[in-house]
Design a protein around this motif. Structure first.
Motif, PDB file in Angstrom:
ATOM      1  N   ALA A 118       1.821  43.040 -29.041  1.00  0.00           N
ATOM      2  CA  ALA A 118       1.249  42.798 -30.247  1.00  0.00           C
ATOM      3  C   ALA A 118       0.006  42.430 -30.234  1.00  0.00           C
ATOM      4  CB  ALA A 118       2.157  41.417 -31.143  1.00  0.00           C
ATOM      5  N   GLN A 119      -0.492  41.821 -29.148  1.00  0.00           N
ATOM      6  CA  GLN A 119      -1.878  41.735 -28.886  1.00  0.00           C
ATOM      7  C   GLN A 119      -2.748  43.021 -28.677  1.00  0.00           C
ATOM      8  OE1 GLN A 119      -0.893  38.299 -26.256  1.00  0.00           O
ATOM      9  NE2 GLN A 119      -2.789  37.485 -27.209  1.00  0.00           N
ATOM     10  N   VAL A 120      -2.121  43.926 -28.044  1.00  0.00           N
ATOM     11  CA  VAL A 120      -2.692  45.082 -27.570  1.00  0.00           C
ATOM     12  C   VAL A 120      -2.812  45.754 -29.143  1.00  0.00           C
ATOM     13  CG1 VAL A 120      -2.241  47.462 -26.558  1.00  0.00           C
ATOM     14  CG2 VAL A 120      -1.566  45.275 -25.396  1.00  0.00           C
ATOM     15  N   VAL A 121      -1.789  45.907 -29.811  1.00  0.00           N
ATOM     16  CA  VAL A 121      -2.082  46.693 -31.012  1.00  0.00           C
ATOM     17  C   VAL A 121      -3.043  45.983 -32.005  1.00  0.00           C
ATOM     18  CG1 VAL A 121      -0.749  47.363 -33.253  1.00  0.00           C
ATOM     19  CG2 VAL A 121       0.133  47.584 -31.061  1.00  0.00           C
ATOM     20  N   ILE A 122      -2.960  44.805 -31.936  1.00  0.00           N
ATOM     21  CA  ILE A 122      -4.279  44.119 -32.772  1.00  0.00           C
ATOM     22  C   ILE A 122      -5.699  44.229 -32.198  1.00  0.00           C
ATOM     23  CG2 ILE A 122      -5.208  41.709 -33.506  1.00  0.00           C
ATOM     24  CD1 ILE A 122      -2.331  40.516 -33.650  1.00  0.00           C
ATOM     25  N   ARG A 123      -5.743  44.405 -30.985  1.00  0.00           N
ATOM     26  CA  ARG A 123      -7.078  44.618 -30.278  1.00  0.00           C
ATOM     27  C   ARG A 123      -7.528  46.117 -30.507  1.00  0.00           C
ATOM     28  NH1 ARG A 123     -11.452  41.824 -28.716  1.00  0.00           N
ATOM     29  NH2 ARG A 123     -12.761  43.515 -28.936  1.00  0.00           N
ATOM     30  N   SER A 131      -9.845  45.334 -39.769  1.00  0.00           N
ATOM     31  CA  SER A 131      -9.457  44.093 -39.665  1.00  0.00           C
ATOM     32  C   SER A 131      -8.002  44.232 -39.803  1.00  0.00           C
ATOM     33  CB  SER A 131     -10.172  43.097 -40.773  1.00  0.00           C
ATOM     34  OG  SER A 131      -9.810  43.640 -42.167  1.00  0.00           O
ATOM     35  N   THR A 132      -7.096  43.029 -39.662  1.00  0.00           N
ATOM     36  CA  THR A 132      -5.805  43.383 -39.591  1.00  0.00           C
ATOM     37  C   THR A 132      -5.129  41.906 -40.066  1.00  0.00           C
ATOM     38  OG1 THR A 132      -3.772  44.089 -38.636  1.00  0.00           O
ATOM     39  CG2 THR A 132      -5.169  42.678 -37.403  1.00  0.00           C
ATOM     40  N   ILE A 133      -3.999  42.136 -40.637  1.00  0.00           N
ATOM     41  CA  ILE A 133      -3.143  40.920 -40.995  1.00  0.00           C
ATOM     42  C   ILE A 133      -1.654  40.995 -40.642  1.00  0.00           C
ATOM     43  CG2 ILE A 133      -4.580  39.963 -43.194  1.00  0.00           C
ATOM     44  CD1 ILE A 133      -2.888  41.951 -44.836  1.00  0.00           C
ATOM     45  N   PRO A 134      -1.613  40.681 -39.364  1.00  0.00           N
ATOM     46  CA  PRO A 134      -0.410  40.884 -38.713  1.00  0.00           C
ATOM     47  C   PRO A 134       0.707  39.714 -39.303  1.00  0.00           C
ATOM     48  CG  PRO A 134      -1.769  39.888 -36.961  1.00  0.00           C
ATOM     49  CD  PRO A 134      -2.632  40.402 -38.294  1.00  0.00           C
ATOM     50  N   LYS A 135       1.826  39.965 -39.381  1.00  0.00           N
ATOM     51  CA  LYS A 135       2.695  38.968 -40.064  1.00  0.00           C
ATOM     52  C   LYS A 135       3.639  38.336 -38.962  1.00  0.00           C
ATOM     53  CE  LYS A 135       6.535  38.751 -43.299  1.00  0.00           C
ATOM     54  NZ  LYS A 135       7.649  39.306 -44.007  1.00  0.00           N
ATOM     55  N   ARG A 141       4.046  33.158 -31.654  1.00  0.00           N
ATOM     56  CA  ARG A 141       3.369  34.381 -32.232  1.00  0.00           C
ATOM     57  C   ARG A 141       2.140  34.601 -32.917  1.00  0.00           C
ATOM     58  NH1 ARG A 141       8.970  36.225 -31.589  1.00  0.00           N
ATOM     59  NH2 ARG A 141       9.174  36.261 -34.072  1.00  0.00           N
ATOM     60  N   ALA A 142       2.246  33.796 -33.748  1.00  0.00           N
ATOM     61  CA  ALA A 142       1.042  33.798 -34.805  1.00  0.00           C
ATOM     62  C   ALA A 142      -0.141  33.281 -34.086  1.00  0.00           C
ATOM     63  CB  ALA A 142       1.307  33.055 -35.980  1.00  0.00           C
ATOM     64  N   GLN A 143       0.180  32.464 -33.401  1.00  0.00           N
ATOM     65  CA  GLN A 143      -1.220  31.621 -32.699  1.00  0.00           C
ATOM     66  C   GLN A 143      -1.559  32.908 -31.491  1.00  0.00           C
ATOM     67  OE1 GLN A 143      -3.070  28.839 -32.905  1.00  0.00           O
ATOM     68  NE2 GLN A 143      -1.771  28.492 -34.651  1.00  0.00           N
ATOM     69  N   GLU A 144      -0.604  33.422 -30.796  1.00  0.00           N
ATOM     70  CA  GLU A 144      -0.772  34.440 -30.117  1.00  0.00           C
ATOM     71  C   GLU A 144      -1.572  35.628 -30.505  1.00  0.00           C
ATOM     72  OE1 GLU A 144       2.494  37.396 -28.373  1.00  0.00           O
ATOM     73  OE2 GLU A 144       2.309  35.771 -26.960  1.00  0.00           O
ATOM     74  N   ASN A 145      -1.050  35.973 -31.887  1.00  0.00           N
ATOM     75  CA  ASN A 145      -1.852  37.229 -32.398  1.00  0.00           C
ATOM     76  C   ASN A 145      -3.319  36.984 -32.700  1.00  0.00           C
ATOM     77  OD1 ASN A 145       0.523  38.413 -32.466  1.00  0.00           O
ATOM     78  ND2 ASN A 145       1.187  37.908 -34.718  1.00  0.00           N
ATOM     79  N   LEU A 146      -3.766  35.477 -32.744  1.00  0.00           N
ATOM     80  CA  LEU A 146      -4.994  35.089 -33.035  1.00  0.00           C
ATOM     81  C   LEU A 146      -5.939  35.400 -31.642  1.00  0.00           C
ATOM     82  CD1 LEU A 146      -4.590  32.066 -35.195  1.00  0.00           C
ATOM     83  CD2 LEU A 146      -5.480  34.546 -35.979  1.00  0.00           C
ATOM     84  N   ASN A 147      -5.161  35.298 -30.636  1.00  0.00           N
ATOM     85  CA  ASN A 147      -5.716  35.163 -29.245  1.00  0.00           C
ATOM     86  C   ASN A 147      -5.781  36.771 -28.549  1.00  0.00           C
ATOM     87  OD1 ASN A 147      -6.976  34.389 -26.798  1.00  0.00           O
ATOM     88  ND2 ASN A 147      -5.111  33.940 -25.866  1.00  0.00           N
ATOM     89  N   VAL A 148      -6.982  37.304 -28.973  1.00  0.00           N
ATOM     90  CA  VAL A 148      -7.180  38.855 -28.784  1.00  0.00           C
ATOM     91  C   VAL A 148      -8.509  39.083 -28.278  1.00  0.00           C
ATOM     92  CG1 VAL A 148      -5.481  39.918 -30.211  1.00  0.00           C
ATOM     93  CG2 VAL A 148      -7.664  39.621 -31.142  1.00  0.00           C
ATOM     94  N   TRP A 149      -9.548  37.993 -28.061  1.00  0.00           N
ATOM     95  CA  TRP A 149     -10.702  38.382 -27.873  1.00  0.00           C
ATOM     96  C   TRP A 149     -11.161  37.921 -26.515  1.00  0.00           C
ATOM     97  CZ3 TRP A 149     -12.687  40.038 -31.836  1.00  0.00           C
ATOM     98  CH2 TRP A 149     -11.964  39.849 -33.146  1.00  0.00           C
ATOM     99  N   ASN A 150      -9.989  38.058 -25.555  1.00  0.00           N
ATOM    100  CA  ASN A 150     -10.365  37.745 -23.794  1.00  0.00           C
ATOM    101  C   ASN A 150     -10.293  38.937 -23.203  1.00  0.00           C
ATOM    102  OD1 ASN A 150      -7.736  37.790 -24.559  1.00  0.00           O
ATOM    103  ND2 ASN A 150      -7.152  36.400 -23.029  1.00  0.00           N
ATOM    104  N   PHE A 151      -9.887  40.299 -23.987  1.00  0.00           N
ATOM    105  CA  PHE A 151      -9.833  41.518 -23.257  1.00  0.00           C
ATOM    106  C   PHE A 151     -10.465  42.560 -24.438  1.00  0.00           C
ATOM    107  CE2 PHE A 151      -5.917  41.458 -25.728  1.00  0.00           C
ATOM    108  CZ  PHE A 151      -5.519  42.527 -25.856  1.00  0.00           C
ATOM    109  N   GLN A 152     -10.764  43.729 -23.910  1.00  0.00           N
ATOM    110  CA  GLN A 152     -11.305  44.786 -24.714  1.00  0.00           C
ATOM    111  C   GLN A 152     -10.603  45.747 -24.019  1.00  0.00           C
ATOM    112  OE1 GLN A 152     -15.297  44.886 -25.623  1.00  0.00           O
ATOM    113  NE2 GLN A 152     -15.164  46.556 -26.848  1.00  0.00           N
ATOM    114  N   LEU A 153     -10.190  47.022 -24.906  1.00  0.00           N
ATOM    115  CA  LEU A 153      -9.654  48.383 -24.651  1.00  0.00           C
ATOM    116  C   LEU A 153     -10.825  49.092 -24.229  1.00  0.00           C
ATOM    117  CD1 LEU A 153      -6.724  48.603 -27.262  1.00  0.00           C
ATOM    118  CD2 LEU A 153      -6.569  47.664 -24.791  1.00  0.00           C
ATOM    119  N   THR A 154     -10.494  50.184 -23.152  1.00  0.00           N
ATOM    120  CA  THR A 154     -11.553  50.993 -22.867  1.00  0.00           C
ATOM    121  C   THR A 154     -11.447  52.383 -23.709  1.00  0.00           C
ATOM    122  OG1 THR A 154      -9.793  52.270 -21.430  1.00  0.00           O
ATOM    123  CG2 THR A 154     -11.328  50.492 -20.144  1.00  0.00           C
TER     124      THR A 154
END
Length: 183
Positions: A118-123, A131-135, A141-154
């Motif tokens: 889920a974090q990969v898709v959000i990122r 922007s996105t509004i994952p449910k 999981r809701a908290q996990e969905n917010l934690n997408v700032w510690n990596f960036q896709l190439t």
């Protein structure tokens, strides 16, 4: 004219503009509009919408709609970002589809970055400029969905996820809006 179509569907652009004028809201958002409907709205709206909310996920990347919105400075917000298969019919095509979270590239990237699929898709959505509004009804999981700032896709990883696009909508709102959805 099409302004009458908006009114029949309960869409009243003037009401939103009045709310802005009164300072009760800062901006106006729209949902499930295609390019043609946005163009019509822009032809008579005094205040341009700031946000368009549409279904957008690896299987349904509405690129032309997204690019159009960028030209008019309308932010696109992705709903149903995980392409949940439970929303669609029980056809053989749907039964044979692999969930986005099971796609090899999504699994590989989740492992590479030590995050959830889920974090990969959000990122990916964020890196694409949405922007996105994952449910999630699960607080963890809701908290996990917010934690997408510690990596960036190439760029290559973004391109690989783009290849998942099959133009497959999972939320058909025609039945309850009366507005045909197409990009």
């Amino acid at each position: 004219g099409l302004g009458d179509v908006y009114k029949r569907q309960g869409i009243n652009a003037e009401y939103g503009e009045q709310l802005v004028d009164l300072g009760l809201v800062r901006s106006i958002g729209i949902s499930n509009f295609n390019v043609q409907l946005i163009l019509e709205l822009l032809s008579f709206a005094r205040i341009r919408p700031a946000v368009l909310q549409v279904e957008y996920h690896p299987y349904f990347q509405q690129k032309r709609l997204f690019e159009f919105c960028q030209k008019f400075n309308i932010v696109v917000t992705a709903y149903s970002p995980f392409a949940t298969l439970s929303y669609v019919d029980d056809s053989e095509e749907t039964r044979n589809m692999k969930a986005v979270f099971e796609q090899p590239i999504i699994v590989e990237l989740a492992q590479k970055y030590s995050v959830s699929p889920a974090q990969v898709v959000i990122r990916w959505l964020i890196d694409e400029g949405l922007s996105t509004i994952p449910k999630s009804s699960n607080e963890k999981r809701a908290q996990e969905n917010l934690n997408v700032w510690n990596f960036q896709l190439t760029n290559d990883e973004i391109q690989q996820i783009r290849k998942l696009n099959i133009n497959r909508r999972f939320n058909e709102t025609l039945d309850w809006t009366g507005v045909p959805l197409f990009d």
